[in-house]
Design a protein around this motif. Structure first.
Motif, PDB file in Angstrom:
ATOM      1  N   ARG A 130      36.771  49.609  21.934  1.00 21.87           N
ATOM      2  CA  ARG A 130      38.086  50.232  21.702  1.00 21.87           C
ATOM      3  C   ARG A 130      38.777  50.659  22.989  1.00 21.87           C
ATOM      4  O   ARG A 130      40.007  50.633  23.078  1.00 21.87           O
ATOM      5  N   THR A 131      38.018  51.037  23.986  1.00 18.28           N
ATOM      6  CA  THR A 131      38.633  51.645  25.178  1.00 18.28           C
ATOM      7  C   THR A 131      38.502  50.797  26.436  1.00 18.28           C
ATOM      8  O   THR A 131      39.177  51.079  27.437  1.00 18.28           O
ATOM      9  N   GLY A 132      37.664  49.788  26.420  1.00 16.07           N
ATOM     10  CA  GLY A 132      37.492  48.978  27.617  1.00 16.07           C
ATOM     11  C   GLY A 132      36.775  49.728  28.725  1.00 16.07           C
ATOM     12  O   GLY A 132      36.013  50.665  28.478  1.00 16.07           O
ATOM     13  N   LEU A 133      37.041  49.344  29.962  1.00 13.76           N
ATOM     14  CA  LEU A 133      36.406  49.960  31.122  1.00 13.76           C
ATOM     15  C   LEU A 133      37.303  51.045  31.716  1.00 13.76           C
ATOM     16  O   LEU A 133      38.525  50.945  31.695  1.00 13.76           O
ATOM     17  N   THR A 134      36.689  52.065  32.260  1.00 16.04           N
ATOM     18  CA  THR A 134      37.459  53.086  32.975  1.00 16.04           C
ATOM     19  C   THR A 134      37.878  52.535  34.338  1.00 16.04           C
ATOM     20  O   THR A 134      37.322  51.536  34.832  1.00 16.04           O
ATOM     21  N   ASN A 135      38.840  53.201  34.955  1.00 16.86           N
ATOM     22  CA  ASN A 135      39.248  52.789  36.298  1.00 16.86           C
ATOM     23  C   ASN A 135      38.082  52.827  37.269  1.00 16.86           C
ATOM     24  O   ASN A 135      37.911  51.933  38.103  1.00 16.86           O
ATOM     25  N   ASP A 136      37.261  53.884  37.186  1.00 20.91           N
ATOM     26  CA  ASP A 136      36.130  53.997  38.106  1.00 20.91           C
ATOM     27  C   ASP A 136      35.163  52.826  37.952  1.00 20.91           C
ATOM     28  O   ASP A 136      34.611  52.334  38.938  1.00 20.91           O
ATOM     29  N   ASP A 137      34.959  52.380  36.697  1.00 22.83           N
ATOM     30  CA  ASP A 137      34.083  51.235  36.474  1.00 22.83           C
ATOM     31  C   ASP A 137      34.654  49.985  37.131  1.00 22.83           C
ATOM     32  O   ASP A 137      33.932  49.210  37.775  1.00 22.83           O
ATOM     33  N   VAL A 138      35.957  49.785  36.964  1.00 21.58           N
ATOM     34  CA  VAL A 138      36.604  48.603  37.548  1.00 21.58           C
ATOM     35  C   VAL A 138      36.562  48.665  39.073  1.00 21.58           C
ATOM     36  O   VAL A 138      36.317  47.650  39.742  1.00 21.58           O
ATOM     37  N   TYR A 139      36.776  49.849  39.645  1.00 17.93           N
ATOM     38  CA  TYR A 139      36.811  49.980  41.103  1.00 17.93           C
ATOM     39  C   TYR A 139      35.474  49.622  41.750  1.00 17.93           C
ATOM     40  O   TYR A 139      35.432  49.282  42.938  1.00 17.93           O
ATOM     41  N   ARG A 140      34.389  49.730  41.018  1.00 17.95           N
ATOM     42  CA  ARG A 140      33.077  49.385  41.565  1.00 17.95           C
ATOM     43  C   ARG A 140      32.920  47.876  41.791  1.00 17.95           C
ATOM     44  O   ARG A 140      32.011  47.447  42.499  1.00 17.95           O
ATOM     45  N   CYS A 141      33.784  47.085  41.175  1.00 17.70           N
ATOM     46  CA  CYS A 141      33.594  45.631  41.125  1.00 17.70           C
ATOM     47  C   CYS A 141      34.424  44.894  42.184  1.00 17.70           C
ATOM     48  O   CYS A 141      35.419  45.418  42.690  1.00 17.70           O
ATOM     49  N   HIS A 142      34.007  43.686  42.481  1.00 21.93           N
ATOM     50  CA  HIS A 142      34.681  42.876  43.482  1.00 21.93           C
ATOM     51  C   HIS A 142      35.892  42.140  42.927  1.00 21.93           C
ATOM     52  O   HIS A 142      36.778  41.729  43.686  1.00 21.93           O
ATOM     53  N   ALA A 143      35.909  41.923  41.636  1.00 18.87           N
ATOM     54  CA  ALA A 143      37.024  41.211  41.007  1.00 18.87           C
ATOM     55  C   ALA A 143      37.211  41.733  39.604  1.00 18.87           C
ATOM     56  O   ALA A 143      36.298  42.300  38.996  1.00 18.87           O
ATOM     57  N   CYS A 144      38.409  41.532  39.084  1.00 16.41           N
ATOM     58  CA  CYS A 144      38.709  41.883  37.693  1.00 16.41           C
ATOM     59  C   CYS A 144      39.085  40.592  36.979  1.00 16.41           C
ATOM     60  O   CYS A 144      40.119  39.983  37.278  1.00 16.41           O
ATOM     61  N   LEU A 145      38.217  40.139  36.086  1.00 10.14           N
ATOM     62  CA  LEU A 145      38.444  38.880  35.389  1.00 10.14           C
ATOM     63  C   LEU A 145      39.331  39.106  34.168  1.00 10.14           C
ATOM     64  O   LEU A 145      39.074  39.994  33.358  1.00 10.14           O
ATOM     65  N   SER A 146      40.345  38.277  34.040  1.00 11.96           N
ATOM     66  CA  SER A 146      41.236  38.348  32.890  1.00 11.96           C
ATOM     67  C   SER A 146      41.259  36.982  32.220  1.00 11.96           C
ATOM     68  O   SER A 146      41.701  35.996  32.819  1.00 11.96           O
ATOM     69  N   ILE A 147      40.729  36.920  31.002  1.00 15.15           N
ATOM     70  CA  ILE A 147      40.661  35.649  30.276  1.00 15.15           C
ATOM     71  C   ILE A 147      42.067  35.269  29.813  1.00 15.15           C
ATOM     72  O   ILE A 147      42.712  36.046  29.102  1.00 15.15           O
ATOM     73  N   PRO A 148      42.574  34.102  30.194  1.00 13.09           N
ATOM     74  CA  PRO A 148      43.924  33.710  29.774  1.00 13.09           C
ATOM     75  C   PRO A 148      44.006  33.583  28.250  1.00 13.09           C
ATOM     76  O   PRO A 148      43.187  32.920  27.627  1.00 13.09           O
ATOM     77  N   THR A 149      44.990  34.243  27.666  1.00  9.28           N
ATOM     78  CA  THR A 149      45.184  34.215  26.217  1.00  9.28           C
ATOM     79  C   THR A 149      46.667  34.035  25.916  1.00  9.28           C
ATOM     80  O   THR A 149      47.515  34.062  26.815  1.00  9.28           O
ATOM     81  N   ALA A 150      47.000  33.879  24.640  1.00  9.00           N
ATOM     82  CA  ALA A 150      48.401  33.801  24.230  1.00  9.00           C
ATOM     83  C   ALA A 150      49.121  35.075  24.660  1.00  9.00           C
ATOM     84  O   ALA A 150      48.582  36.177  24.515  1.00  9.00           O
ATOM     85  N   PRO A 151      50.337  34.952  25.194  1.00 14.09           N
ATOM     86  CA  PRO A 151      51.038  36.138  25.728  1.00 14.09           C
ATOM     87  C   PRO A 151      51.256  37.246  24.711  1.00 14.09           C
ATOM     88  O   PRO A 151      51.269  38.420  25.068  1.00 14.09           O
ATOM     89  N   ASP A 152      51.417  36.863  23.425  1.00 15.77           N
ATOM     90  CA  ASP A 152      51.741  37.889  22.429  1.00 15.77           C
ATOM     91  C   ASP A 152      50.514  38.483  21.740  1.00 15.77           C
ATOM     92  O   ASP A 152      50.643  39.366  20.906  1.00 15.77           O
ATOM     93  N   TYR A 153      49.311  37.972  22.085  1.00 18.33           N
ATOM     94  CA  TYR A 153      48.109  38.565  21.471  1.00 18.33           C
ATOM     95  C   TYR A 153      46.901  38.241  22.342  1.00 18.33           C
ATOM     96  O   TYR A 153      46.418  37.102  22.357  1.00 18.33           O
ATOM     97  N   GLY A 154      46.415  39.251  23.058  1.00 18.59           N
ATOM     98  CA  GLY A 154      45.322  39.021  23.991  1.00 18.59           C
ATOM     99  C   GLY A 154      44.054  39.761  23.654  1.00 18.59           C
ATOM    100  O   GLY A 154      43.189  39.931  24.509  1.00 18.59           O
ATOM    101  N   SER A 155      43.913  40.209  22.407  1.00 23.01           N
ATOM    102  CA  SER A 155      42.758  41.016  22.019  1.00 23.01           C
ATOM    103  C   SER A 155      41.574  40.130  21.674  1.00 23.01           C
ATOM    104  O   SER A 155      41.631  39.344  20.729  1.00 23.01           O
TER     105      SER A 155
END
Length: 253
Positions: A130-155
């Motif tokens: 429901r909440t995903g990753l916190t900013n602190d969790d993301v900041y620990r990582c070297h990259a942020c992967l975003s899976i390409p999805t349809a623009p109107d629904y990316g869940s």
């Protein structure tokens, strides 16, 4: 590439689920890993401490109970990333001041050579449903992967996201060969094919389709058709059985 050749970088790949709340997703994630040849699964502070033993997790693992049973539960992301040299967060929304947001395939194309050479121990980090990753969790990582999805629904469901990342990473590491489930049957020899052709000629004469006194070019055309089909022995038997039934049915009438 064989399974053995791809095994070393796979053993150095870890999948980390942070704050997971649904046991079914944990089991499905274990299955997603196994089918792509990965096995290192770590849960960070899941909502239910005994999630790995829950019936729904075990049911959704469906053949990947070994991955589920070897999975570890730790209290912090820092513990989960112990021994890792390169980590990627998975998040739909880039963070200010965070690591670069990349599509998985482009990222993996650059990362895979080092992983295959044994120079990187990689982790993929997924947030709570429901909440995903916190900013602190993301900041620990070297990259942020975003899976390409349809623009109107990316869940994406958590386990689906794990499967997509696991698949793309496996492909970047070299993938697996597609193994035929059945061996292709050898083609029938020309004597068998000619026998089927003769049998069909009898059937075509019996039903009035072929006039033996004026066959024109039907036989050579049928001959080329059967040659192109590359019939197996079983297929020859089927065709001759049909011709036999046609002839017998005509004789009865």
């Amino acid at each position: 590439m064989s399974v053995d050749e791809a095994a070393e970088p796979a053993a150095a790949t870890r999948f980390v689920l942070v704050g997971t709340s649904h046991a079914g997703n944990v089991g499905a994630a274990a299955r997603a890993l196994k089918v792509m040849g990965f096995a290192d699964l770590v849960l960070v502070a899941p909502r239910h401490a005994g999630v790995l033993q829950e019936e729904q997790a075990r049911a959704r693992a469906s053949g990947a109970l070994d991955v589920l049973e070897r999975a570890r539960v730790v209290g912090t992301l820092a513990e989960a990333l112990d021994g890792v040299t390169w980590a990627a967060a998975t998040a739909m929304t880039p963070r200010d001041f965070g690591p670069p947001a990349l599509a998985p395939r482009a990222c993996f194309e650059a990362l895979a050579p080092a992983a295959r050479a044994g120079g990187e121990r990689v982790a993929f980090v997924f947030g709570a449903e429901r909440t995903g990753l916190t900013n602190d969790d993301v900041y620990r990582c070297h990259a942020c992967l975003s899976i390409p999805t349809a623009p109107d629904y990316g869940s994406l469901n958590l386990a689906q996201a794990v499967q997509l990342i696991a698949y793309d990473w496996r492909q970047a590491l070299g993938g697996f060969d597609v193994v035929p489930r059945t061996r292709a049957a050898a083609p029938a020899d020309l004597v068998a094919v000619q026998g089927a052709l003769a049998h069909w000629e009898e059937a075509l004469v019996a039903i009035g389709f072929l006039d033996p006194a004026a066959p024109k070019k039907l036989r050579p055309r049928l001959n080329q058709l059967l040659n192109r089909a590359r019939l197996t022995d079983e297929e020859v038997h089927i065709l001759r059985g049909i011709a036999r039934a046609v002839t017998a049915g005509r004789a009865r009438r």
